[in-house]
Enzyme design. Structure first.
Site, PDB file in Angstrom:
ATOM      1  N   PHE A 163     -14.798  -0.561  -2.997  1.00  0.00           N
ATOM      2  CA  PHE A 163     -14.488  -1.989  -2.993  1.00  0.00           C
ATOM      3  C   PHE A 163     -13.508  -2.244  -1.862  1.00  0.00           C
ATOM      4  O   PHE A 163     -12.356  -1.819  -1.913  1.00  0.00           O
ATOM      5  CB  PHE A 163     -13.888  -2.470  -4.313  1.00  0.00           C
TER       6      PHE A 163
ATOM      7  N   LYS B  44      -2.098  -6.793   0.032  1.00  0.00           N
ATOM      8  CA  LYS B  44      -1.572  -7.029  -1.311  1.00  0.00           C
ATOM      9  C   LYS B  44      -0.053  -6.933  -1.381  1.00  0.00           C
ATOM     10  O   LYS B  44       0.645  -7.900  -1.116  1.00  0.00           O
ATOM     11  CB  LYS B  44      -2.265  -6.117  -2.316  1.00  0.00           C
TER      12      LYS B  44
ATOM     13  N   ASP C  42      -8.231   2.856   3.391  1.00  0.00           N
ATOM     14  CA  ASP C  42      -7.977   1.544   2.799  1.00  0.00           C
ATOM     15  C   ASP C  42      -6.946   1.726   1.697  1.00  0.00           C
ATOM     16  O   ASP C  42      -7.267   2.114   0.575  1.00  0.00           O
ATOM     17  CB  ASP C  42      -9.278   0.964   2.247  1.00  0.00           C
TER      18      ASP C  42
END
Length: 401
Positions: free
Chosen positions: A141, A255, A226
């Protein structure tokens, strides 16, 4: 103030139905706790998918944002501003790198990393034009843009959004043999999550990340990590790659970098990699804006102390110990994770992940399911031990323990 029911109905009538949120309307938050419009408090065990690593309304971050709000919030990259140089230099230093490509959202940063890898492949490695290949892992994801979903293995993310962007090869996560076979002459990068979050907090087999590092060096391919969810303290280290002593060629961050206040993301790498860009080839109006830089600089300063990484490691050990006690027939079939991050697979006898989260909501705990039976737990790193214990006890109660 309208009721929660009224607010939920209005949102349902006017917002595209891309989410199915739990039926709670949050009005305020502080630390690991939030309060809804009716005044009921809830323990937040999701932390905005790691965006709120430092908790709701963290005083240091709110103060940093407030000071900057009174000065200047946006200049665009057409001009310099006085927070940008420090942001780039200090984030690069935190990562042990040299250059930063600023962006806003995680998906935007992943897109930037894809463009970086391709540009590097053509200009540095010498891959023929239009032939660059990036190898990714099944169960990944990395966001929801058209390019990113083109290499997703989640049917819900891909269905009815084609045609898809070419140039990617998917191999099983954790399989070094398959990865080795995929690293053919036109491969320019391997893009991986060091821990797969959306897939259910999947930790790779021991030695996998080190093996990826060795293979990418051997084949002259970039290792792009990531760390949007796993990085910046979540797993008990600044970066999840550190658990295997690995330093990738490229970090993708987001984030928590924005402290739960503003969206901030970045691609961070060496000058040899990010130096392939020329003016006009990439950009972002809001990327690296003064407000974002001010908040991110405070996040970087907080991480430099090491206290949040240590806290995540210590409380993570406590969390996994408590969750291990829930294993048993009819309750929990598996627990995975690293640091203050866990994926809990609930038994079908206990209900679906959604049903368990709804029962937790009724007991004052916020969590979220993924892929049916799995519940993700990612509390703010500032959560207290007693609150953590209480939250797990509520999970025990709703599972019939």
């Amino acid at each position: 103030m309208p009721s929660a029911e009224d607010l939920i109905a209005t949102a349902g009538a006017h917002c595209a139905p891309t989410y199915r949120p739990l039926p709670v309307v949050i009005a305020t938050g502080r630390g690991a706790w939030v309060t809804d419009v009716a005044g009921r408090r809830y323990l937040d065990l999701l932390a905005g998918y790691s965006a709120l690593n430092f908790g709701h309304g963290n005083p240091r971050l709110v103060a940093a944002a407030g000071r900057q709000l009174e000065r200047v919030t946006l200049t665009s990259r057409a001009f310099h501003h006085d927070r940008f140089a420090a942001f780039c230099a200090e984030l690069a230093q935190l990562c042990g790198m040299e250059m930063v490509l600023p962006a806003n959202t995680g998906a935007e940063a992943v897109e930037g990393a894809v463009k970086t890898a391709r540009k590097w492949g053509y200009r540095v490695k010498g891959v023929p034009a239009g032939r660059a290949k990036i190898v990714v892992a099944g169960g990944n994801f990395h966001g929801r843009t058209t390019t990113v979903i083109s290499f997703s293995t989640d049917p819900a993310a891909r269905a009815d959004f084609g045609p898809y962007t070419p140039g990617f090869e998917i191999v099983p996560y954790g399989d070094l043999t398959a990865l080795r076979a995929a690293l053919t002459e036109n491969a320019v990068a391997v893009l991986l999550e060091p821990v797969q979050g959306e897939a259910g907090v999947i930790v790779p087999p021991a030695g996998y990340l080190a093996g990826v590092r060795e293979l990418t060096r051997e084949r002259n391919v970039l290792f792009v990590a990531d760390e949007i969810q796993s990085g910046l303290g979540r797993t008990g280290r600044t970066f999840a790659c550190e658990h295997e002593g690995v330093v990738p060629d490229v970090y993708v961050l987001g984030k928590a970098l924005g402290g739960g206040i503003v969206p901030v993301s970045a691609v961070v790498s060496s000058a040899a990699v990010l130096g392939v860009f020329r003016p006009g080839e990439h950009g972002s109006t809001f990327g690296g804006n003064p407000l974002a830089c001010a908040v991110a600089l405070e996040v970087i300063a907080m991480l430099r102390t090491g206290e949040y990484q240590e806290r995540a490691a210590r409380l993570g050990e406590r969390l996994h110990g408590l969750l291990g006690g829930l294993a048993g027939p009819g309750r929990v079939t598996a627990v995975r994770g690293r640091g203050l991050w866990a994926g809990v697979d609930v038994s079908p006898a206990a209900g679906t992940g959604r049903e368990v989260c709804e029962r937790l909501l009724a007991r004052g705990v916020l969590a979220r399911e993924t892929h049916g039976p799995t519940i993700r737990l990612a509390p703010p790193l500032v959560i207290g031990e007693e609150d953590l214990d209480w939250g797990v006890e509520q999970l025990r109660a709703v599972l019939g323990g």
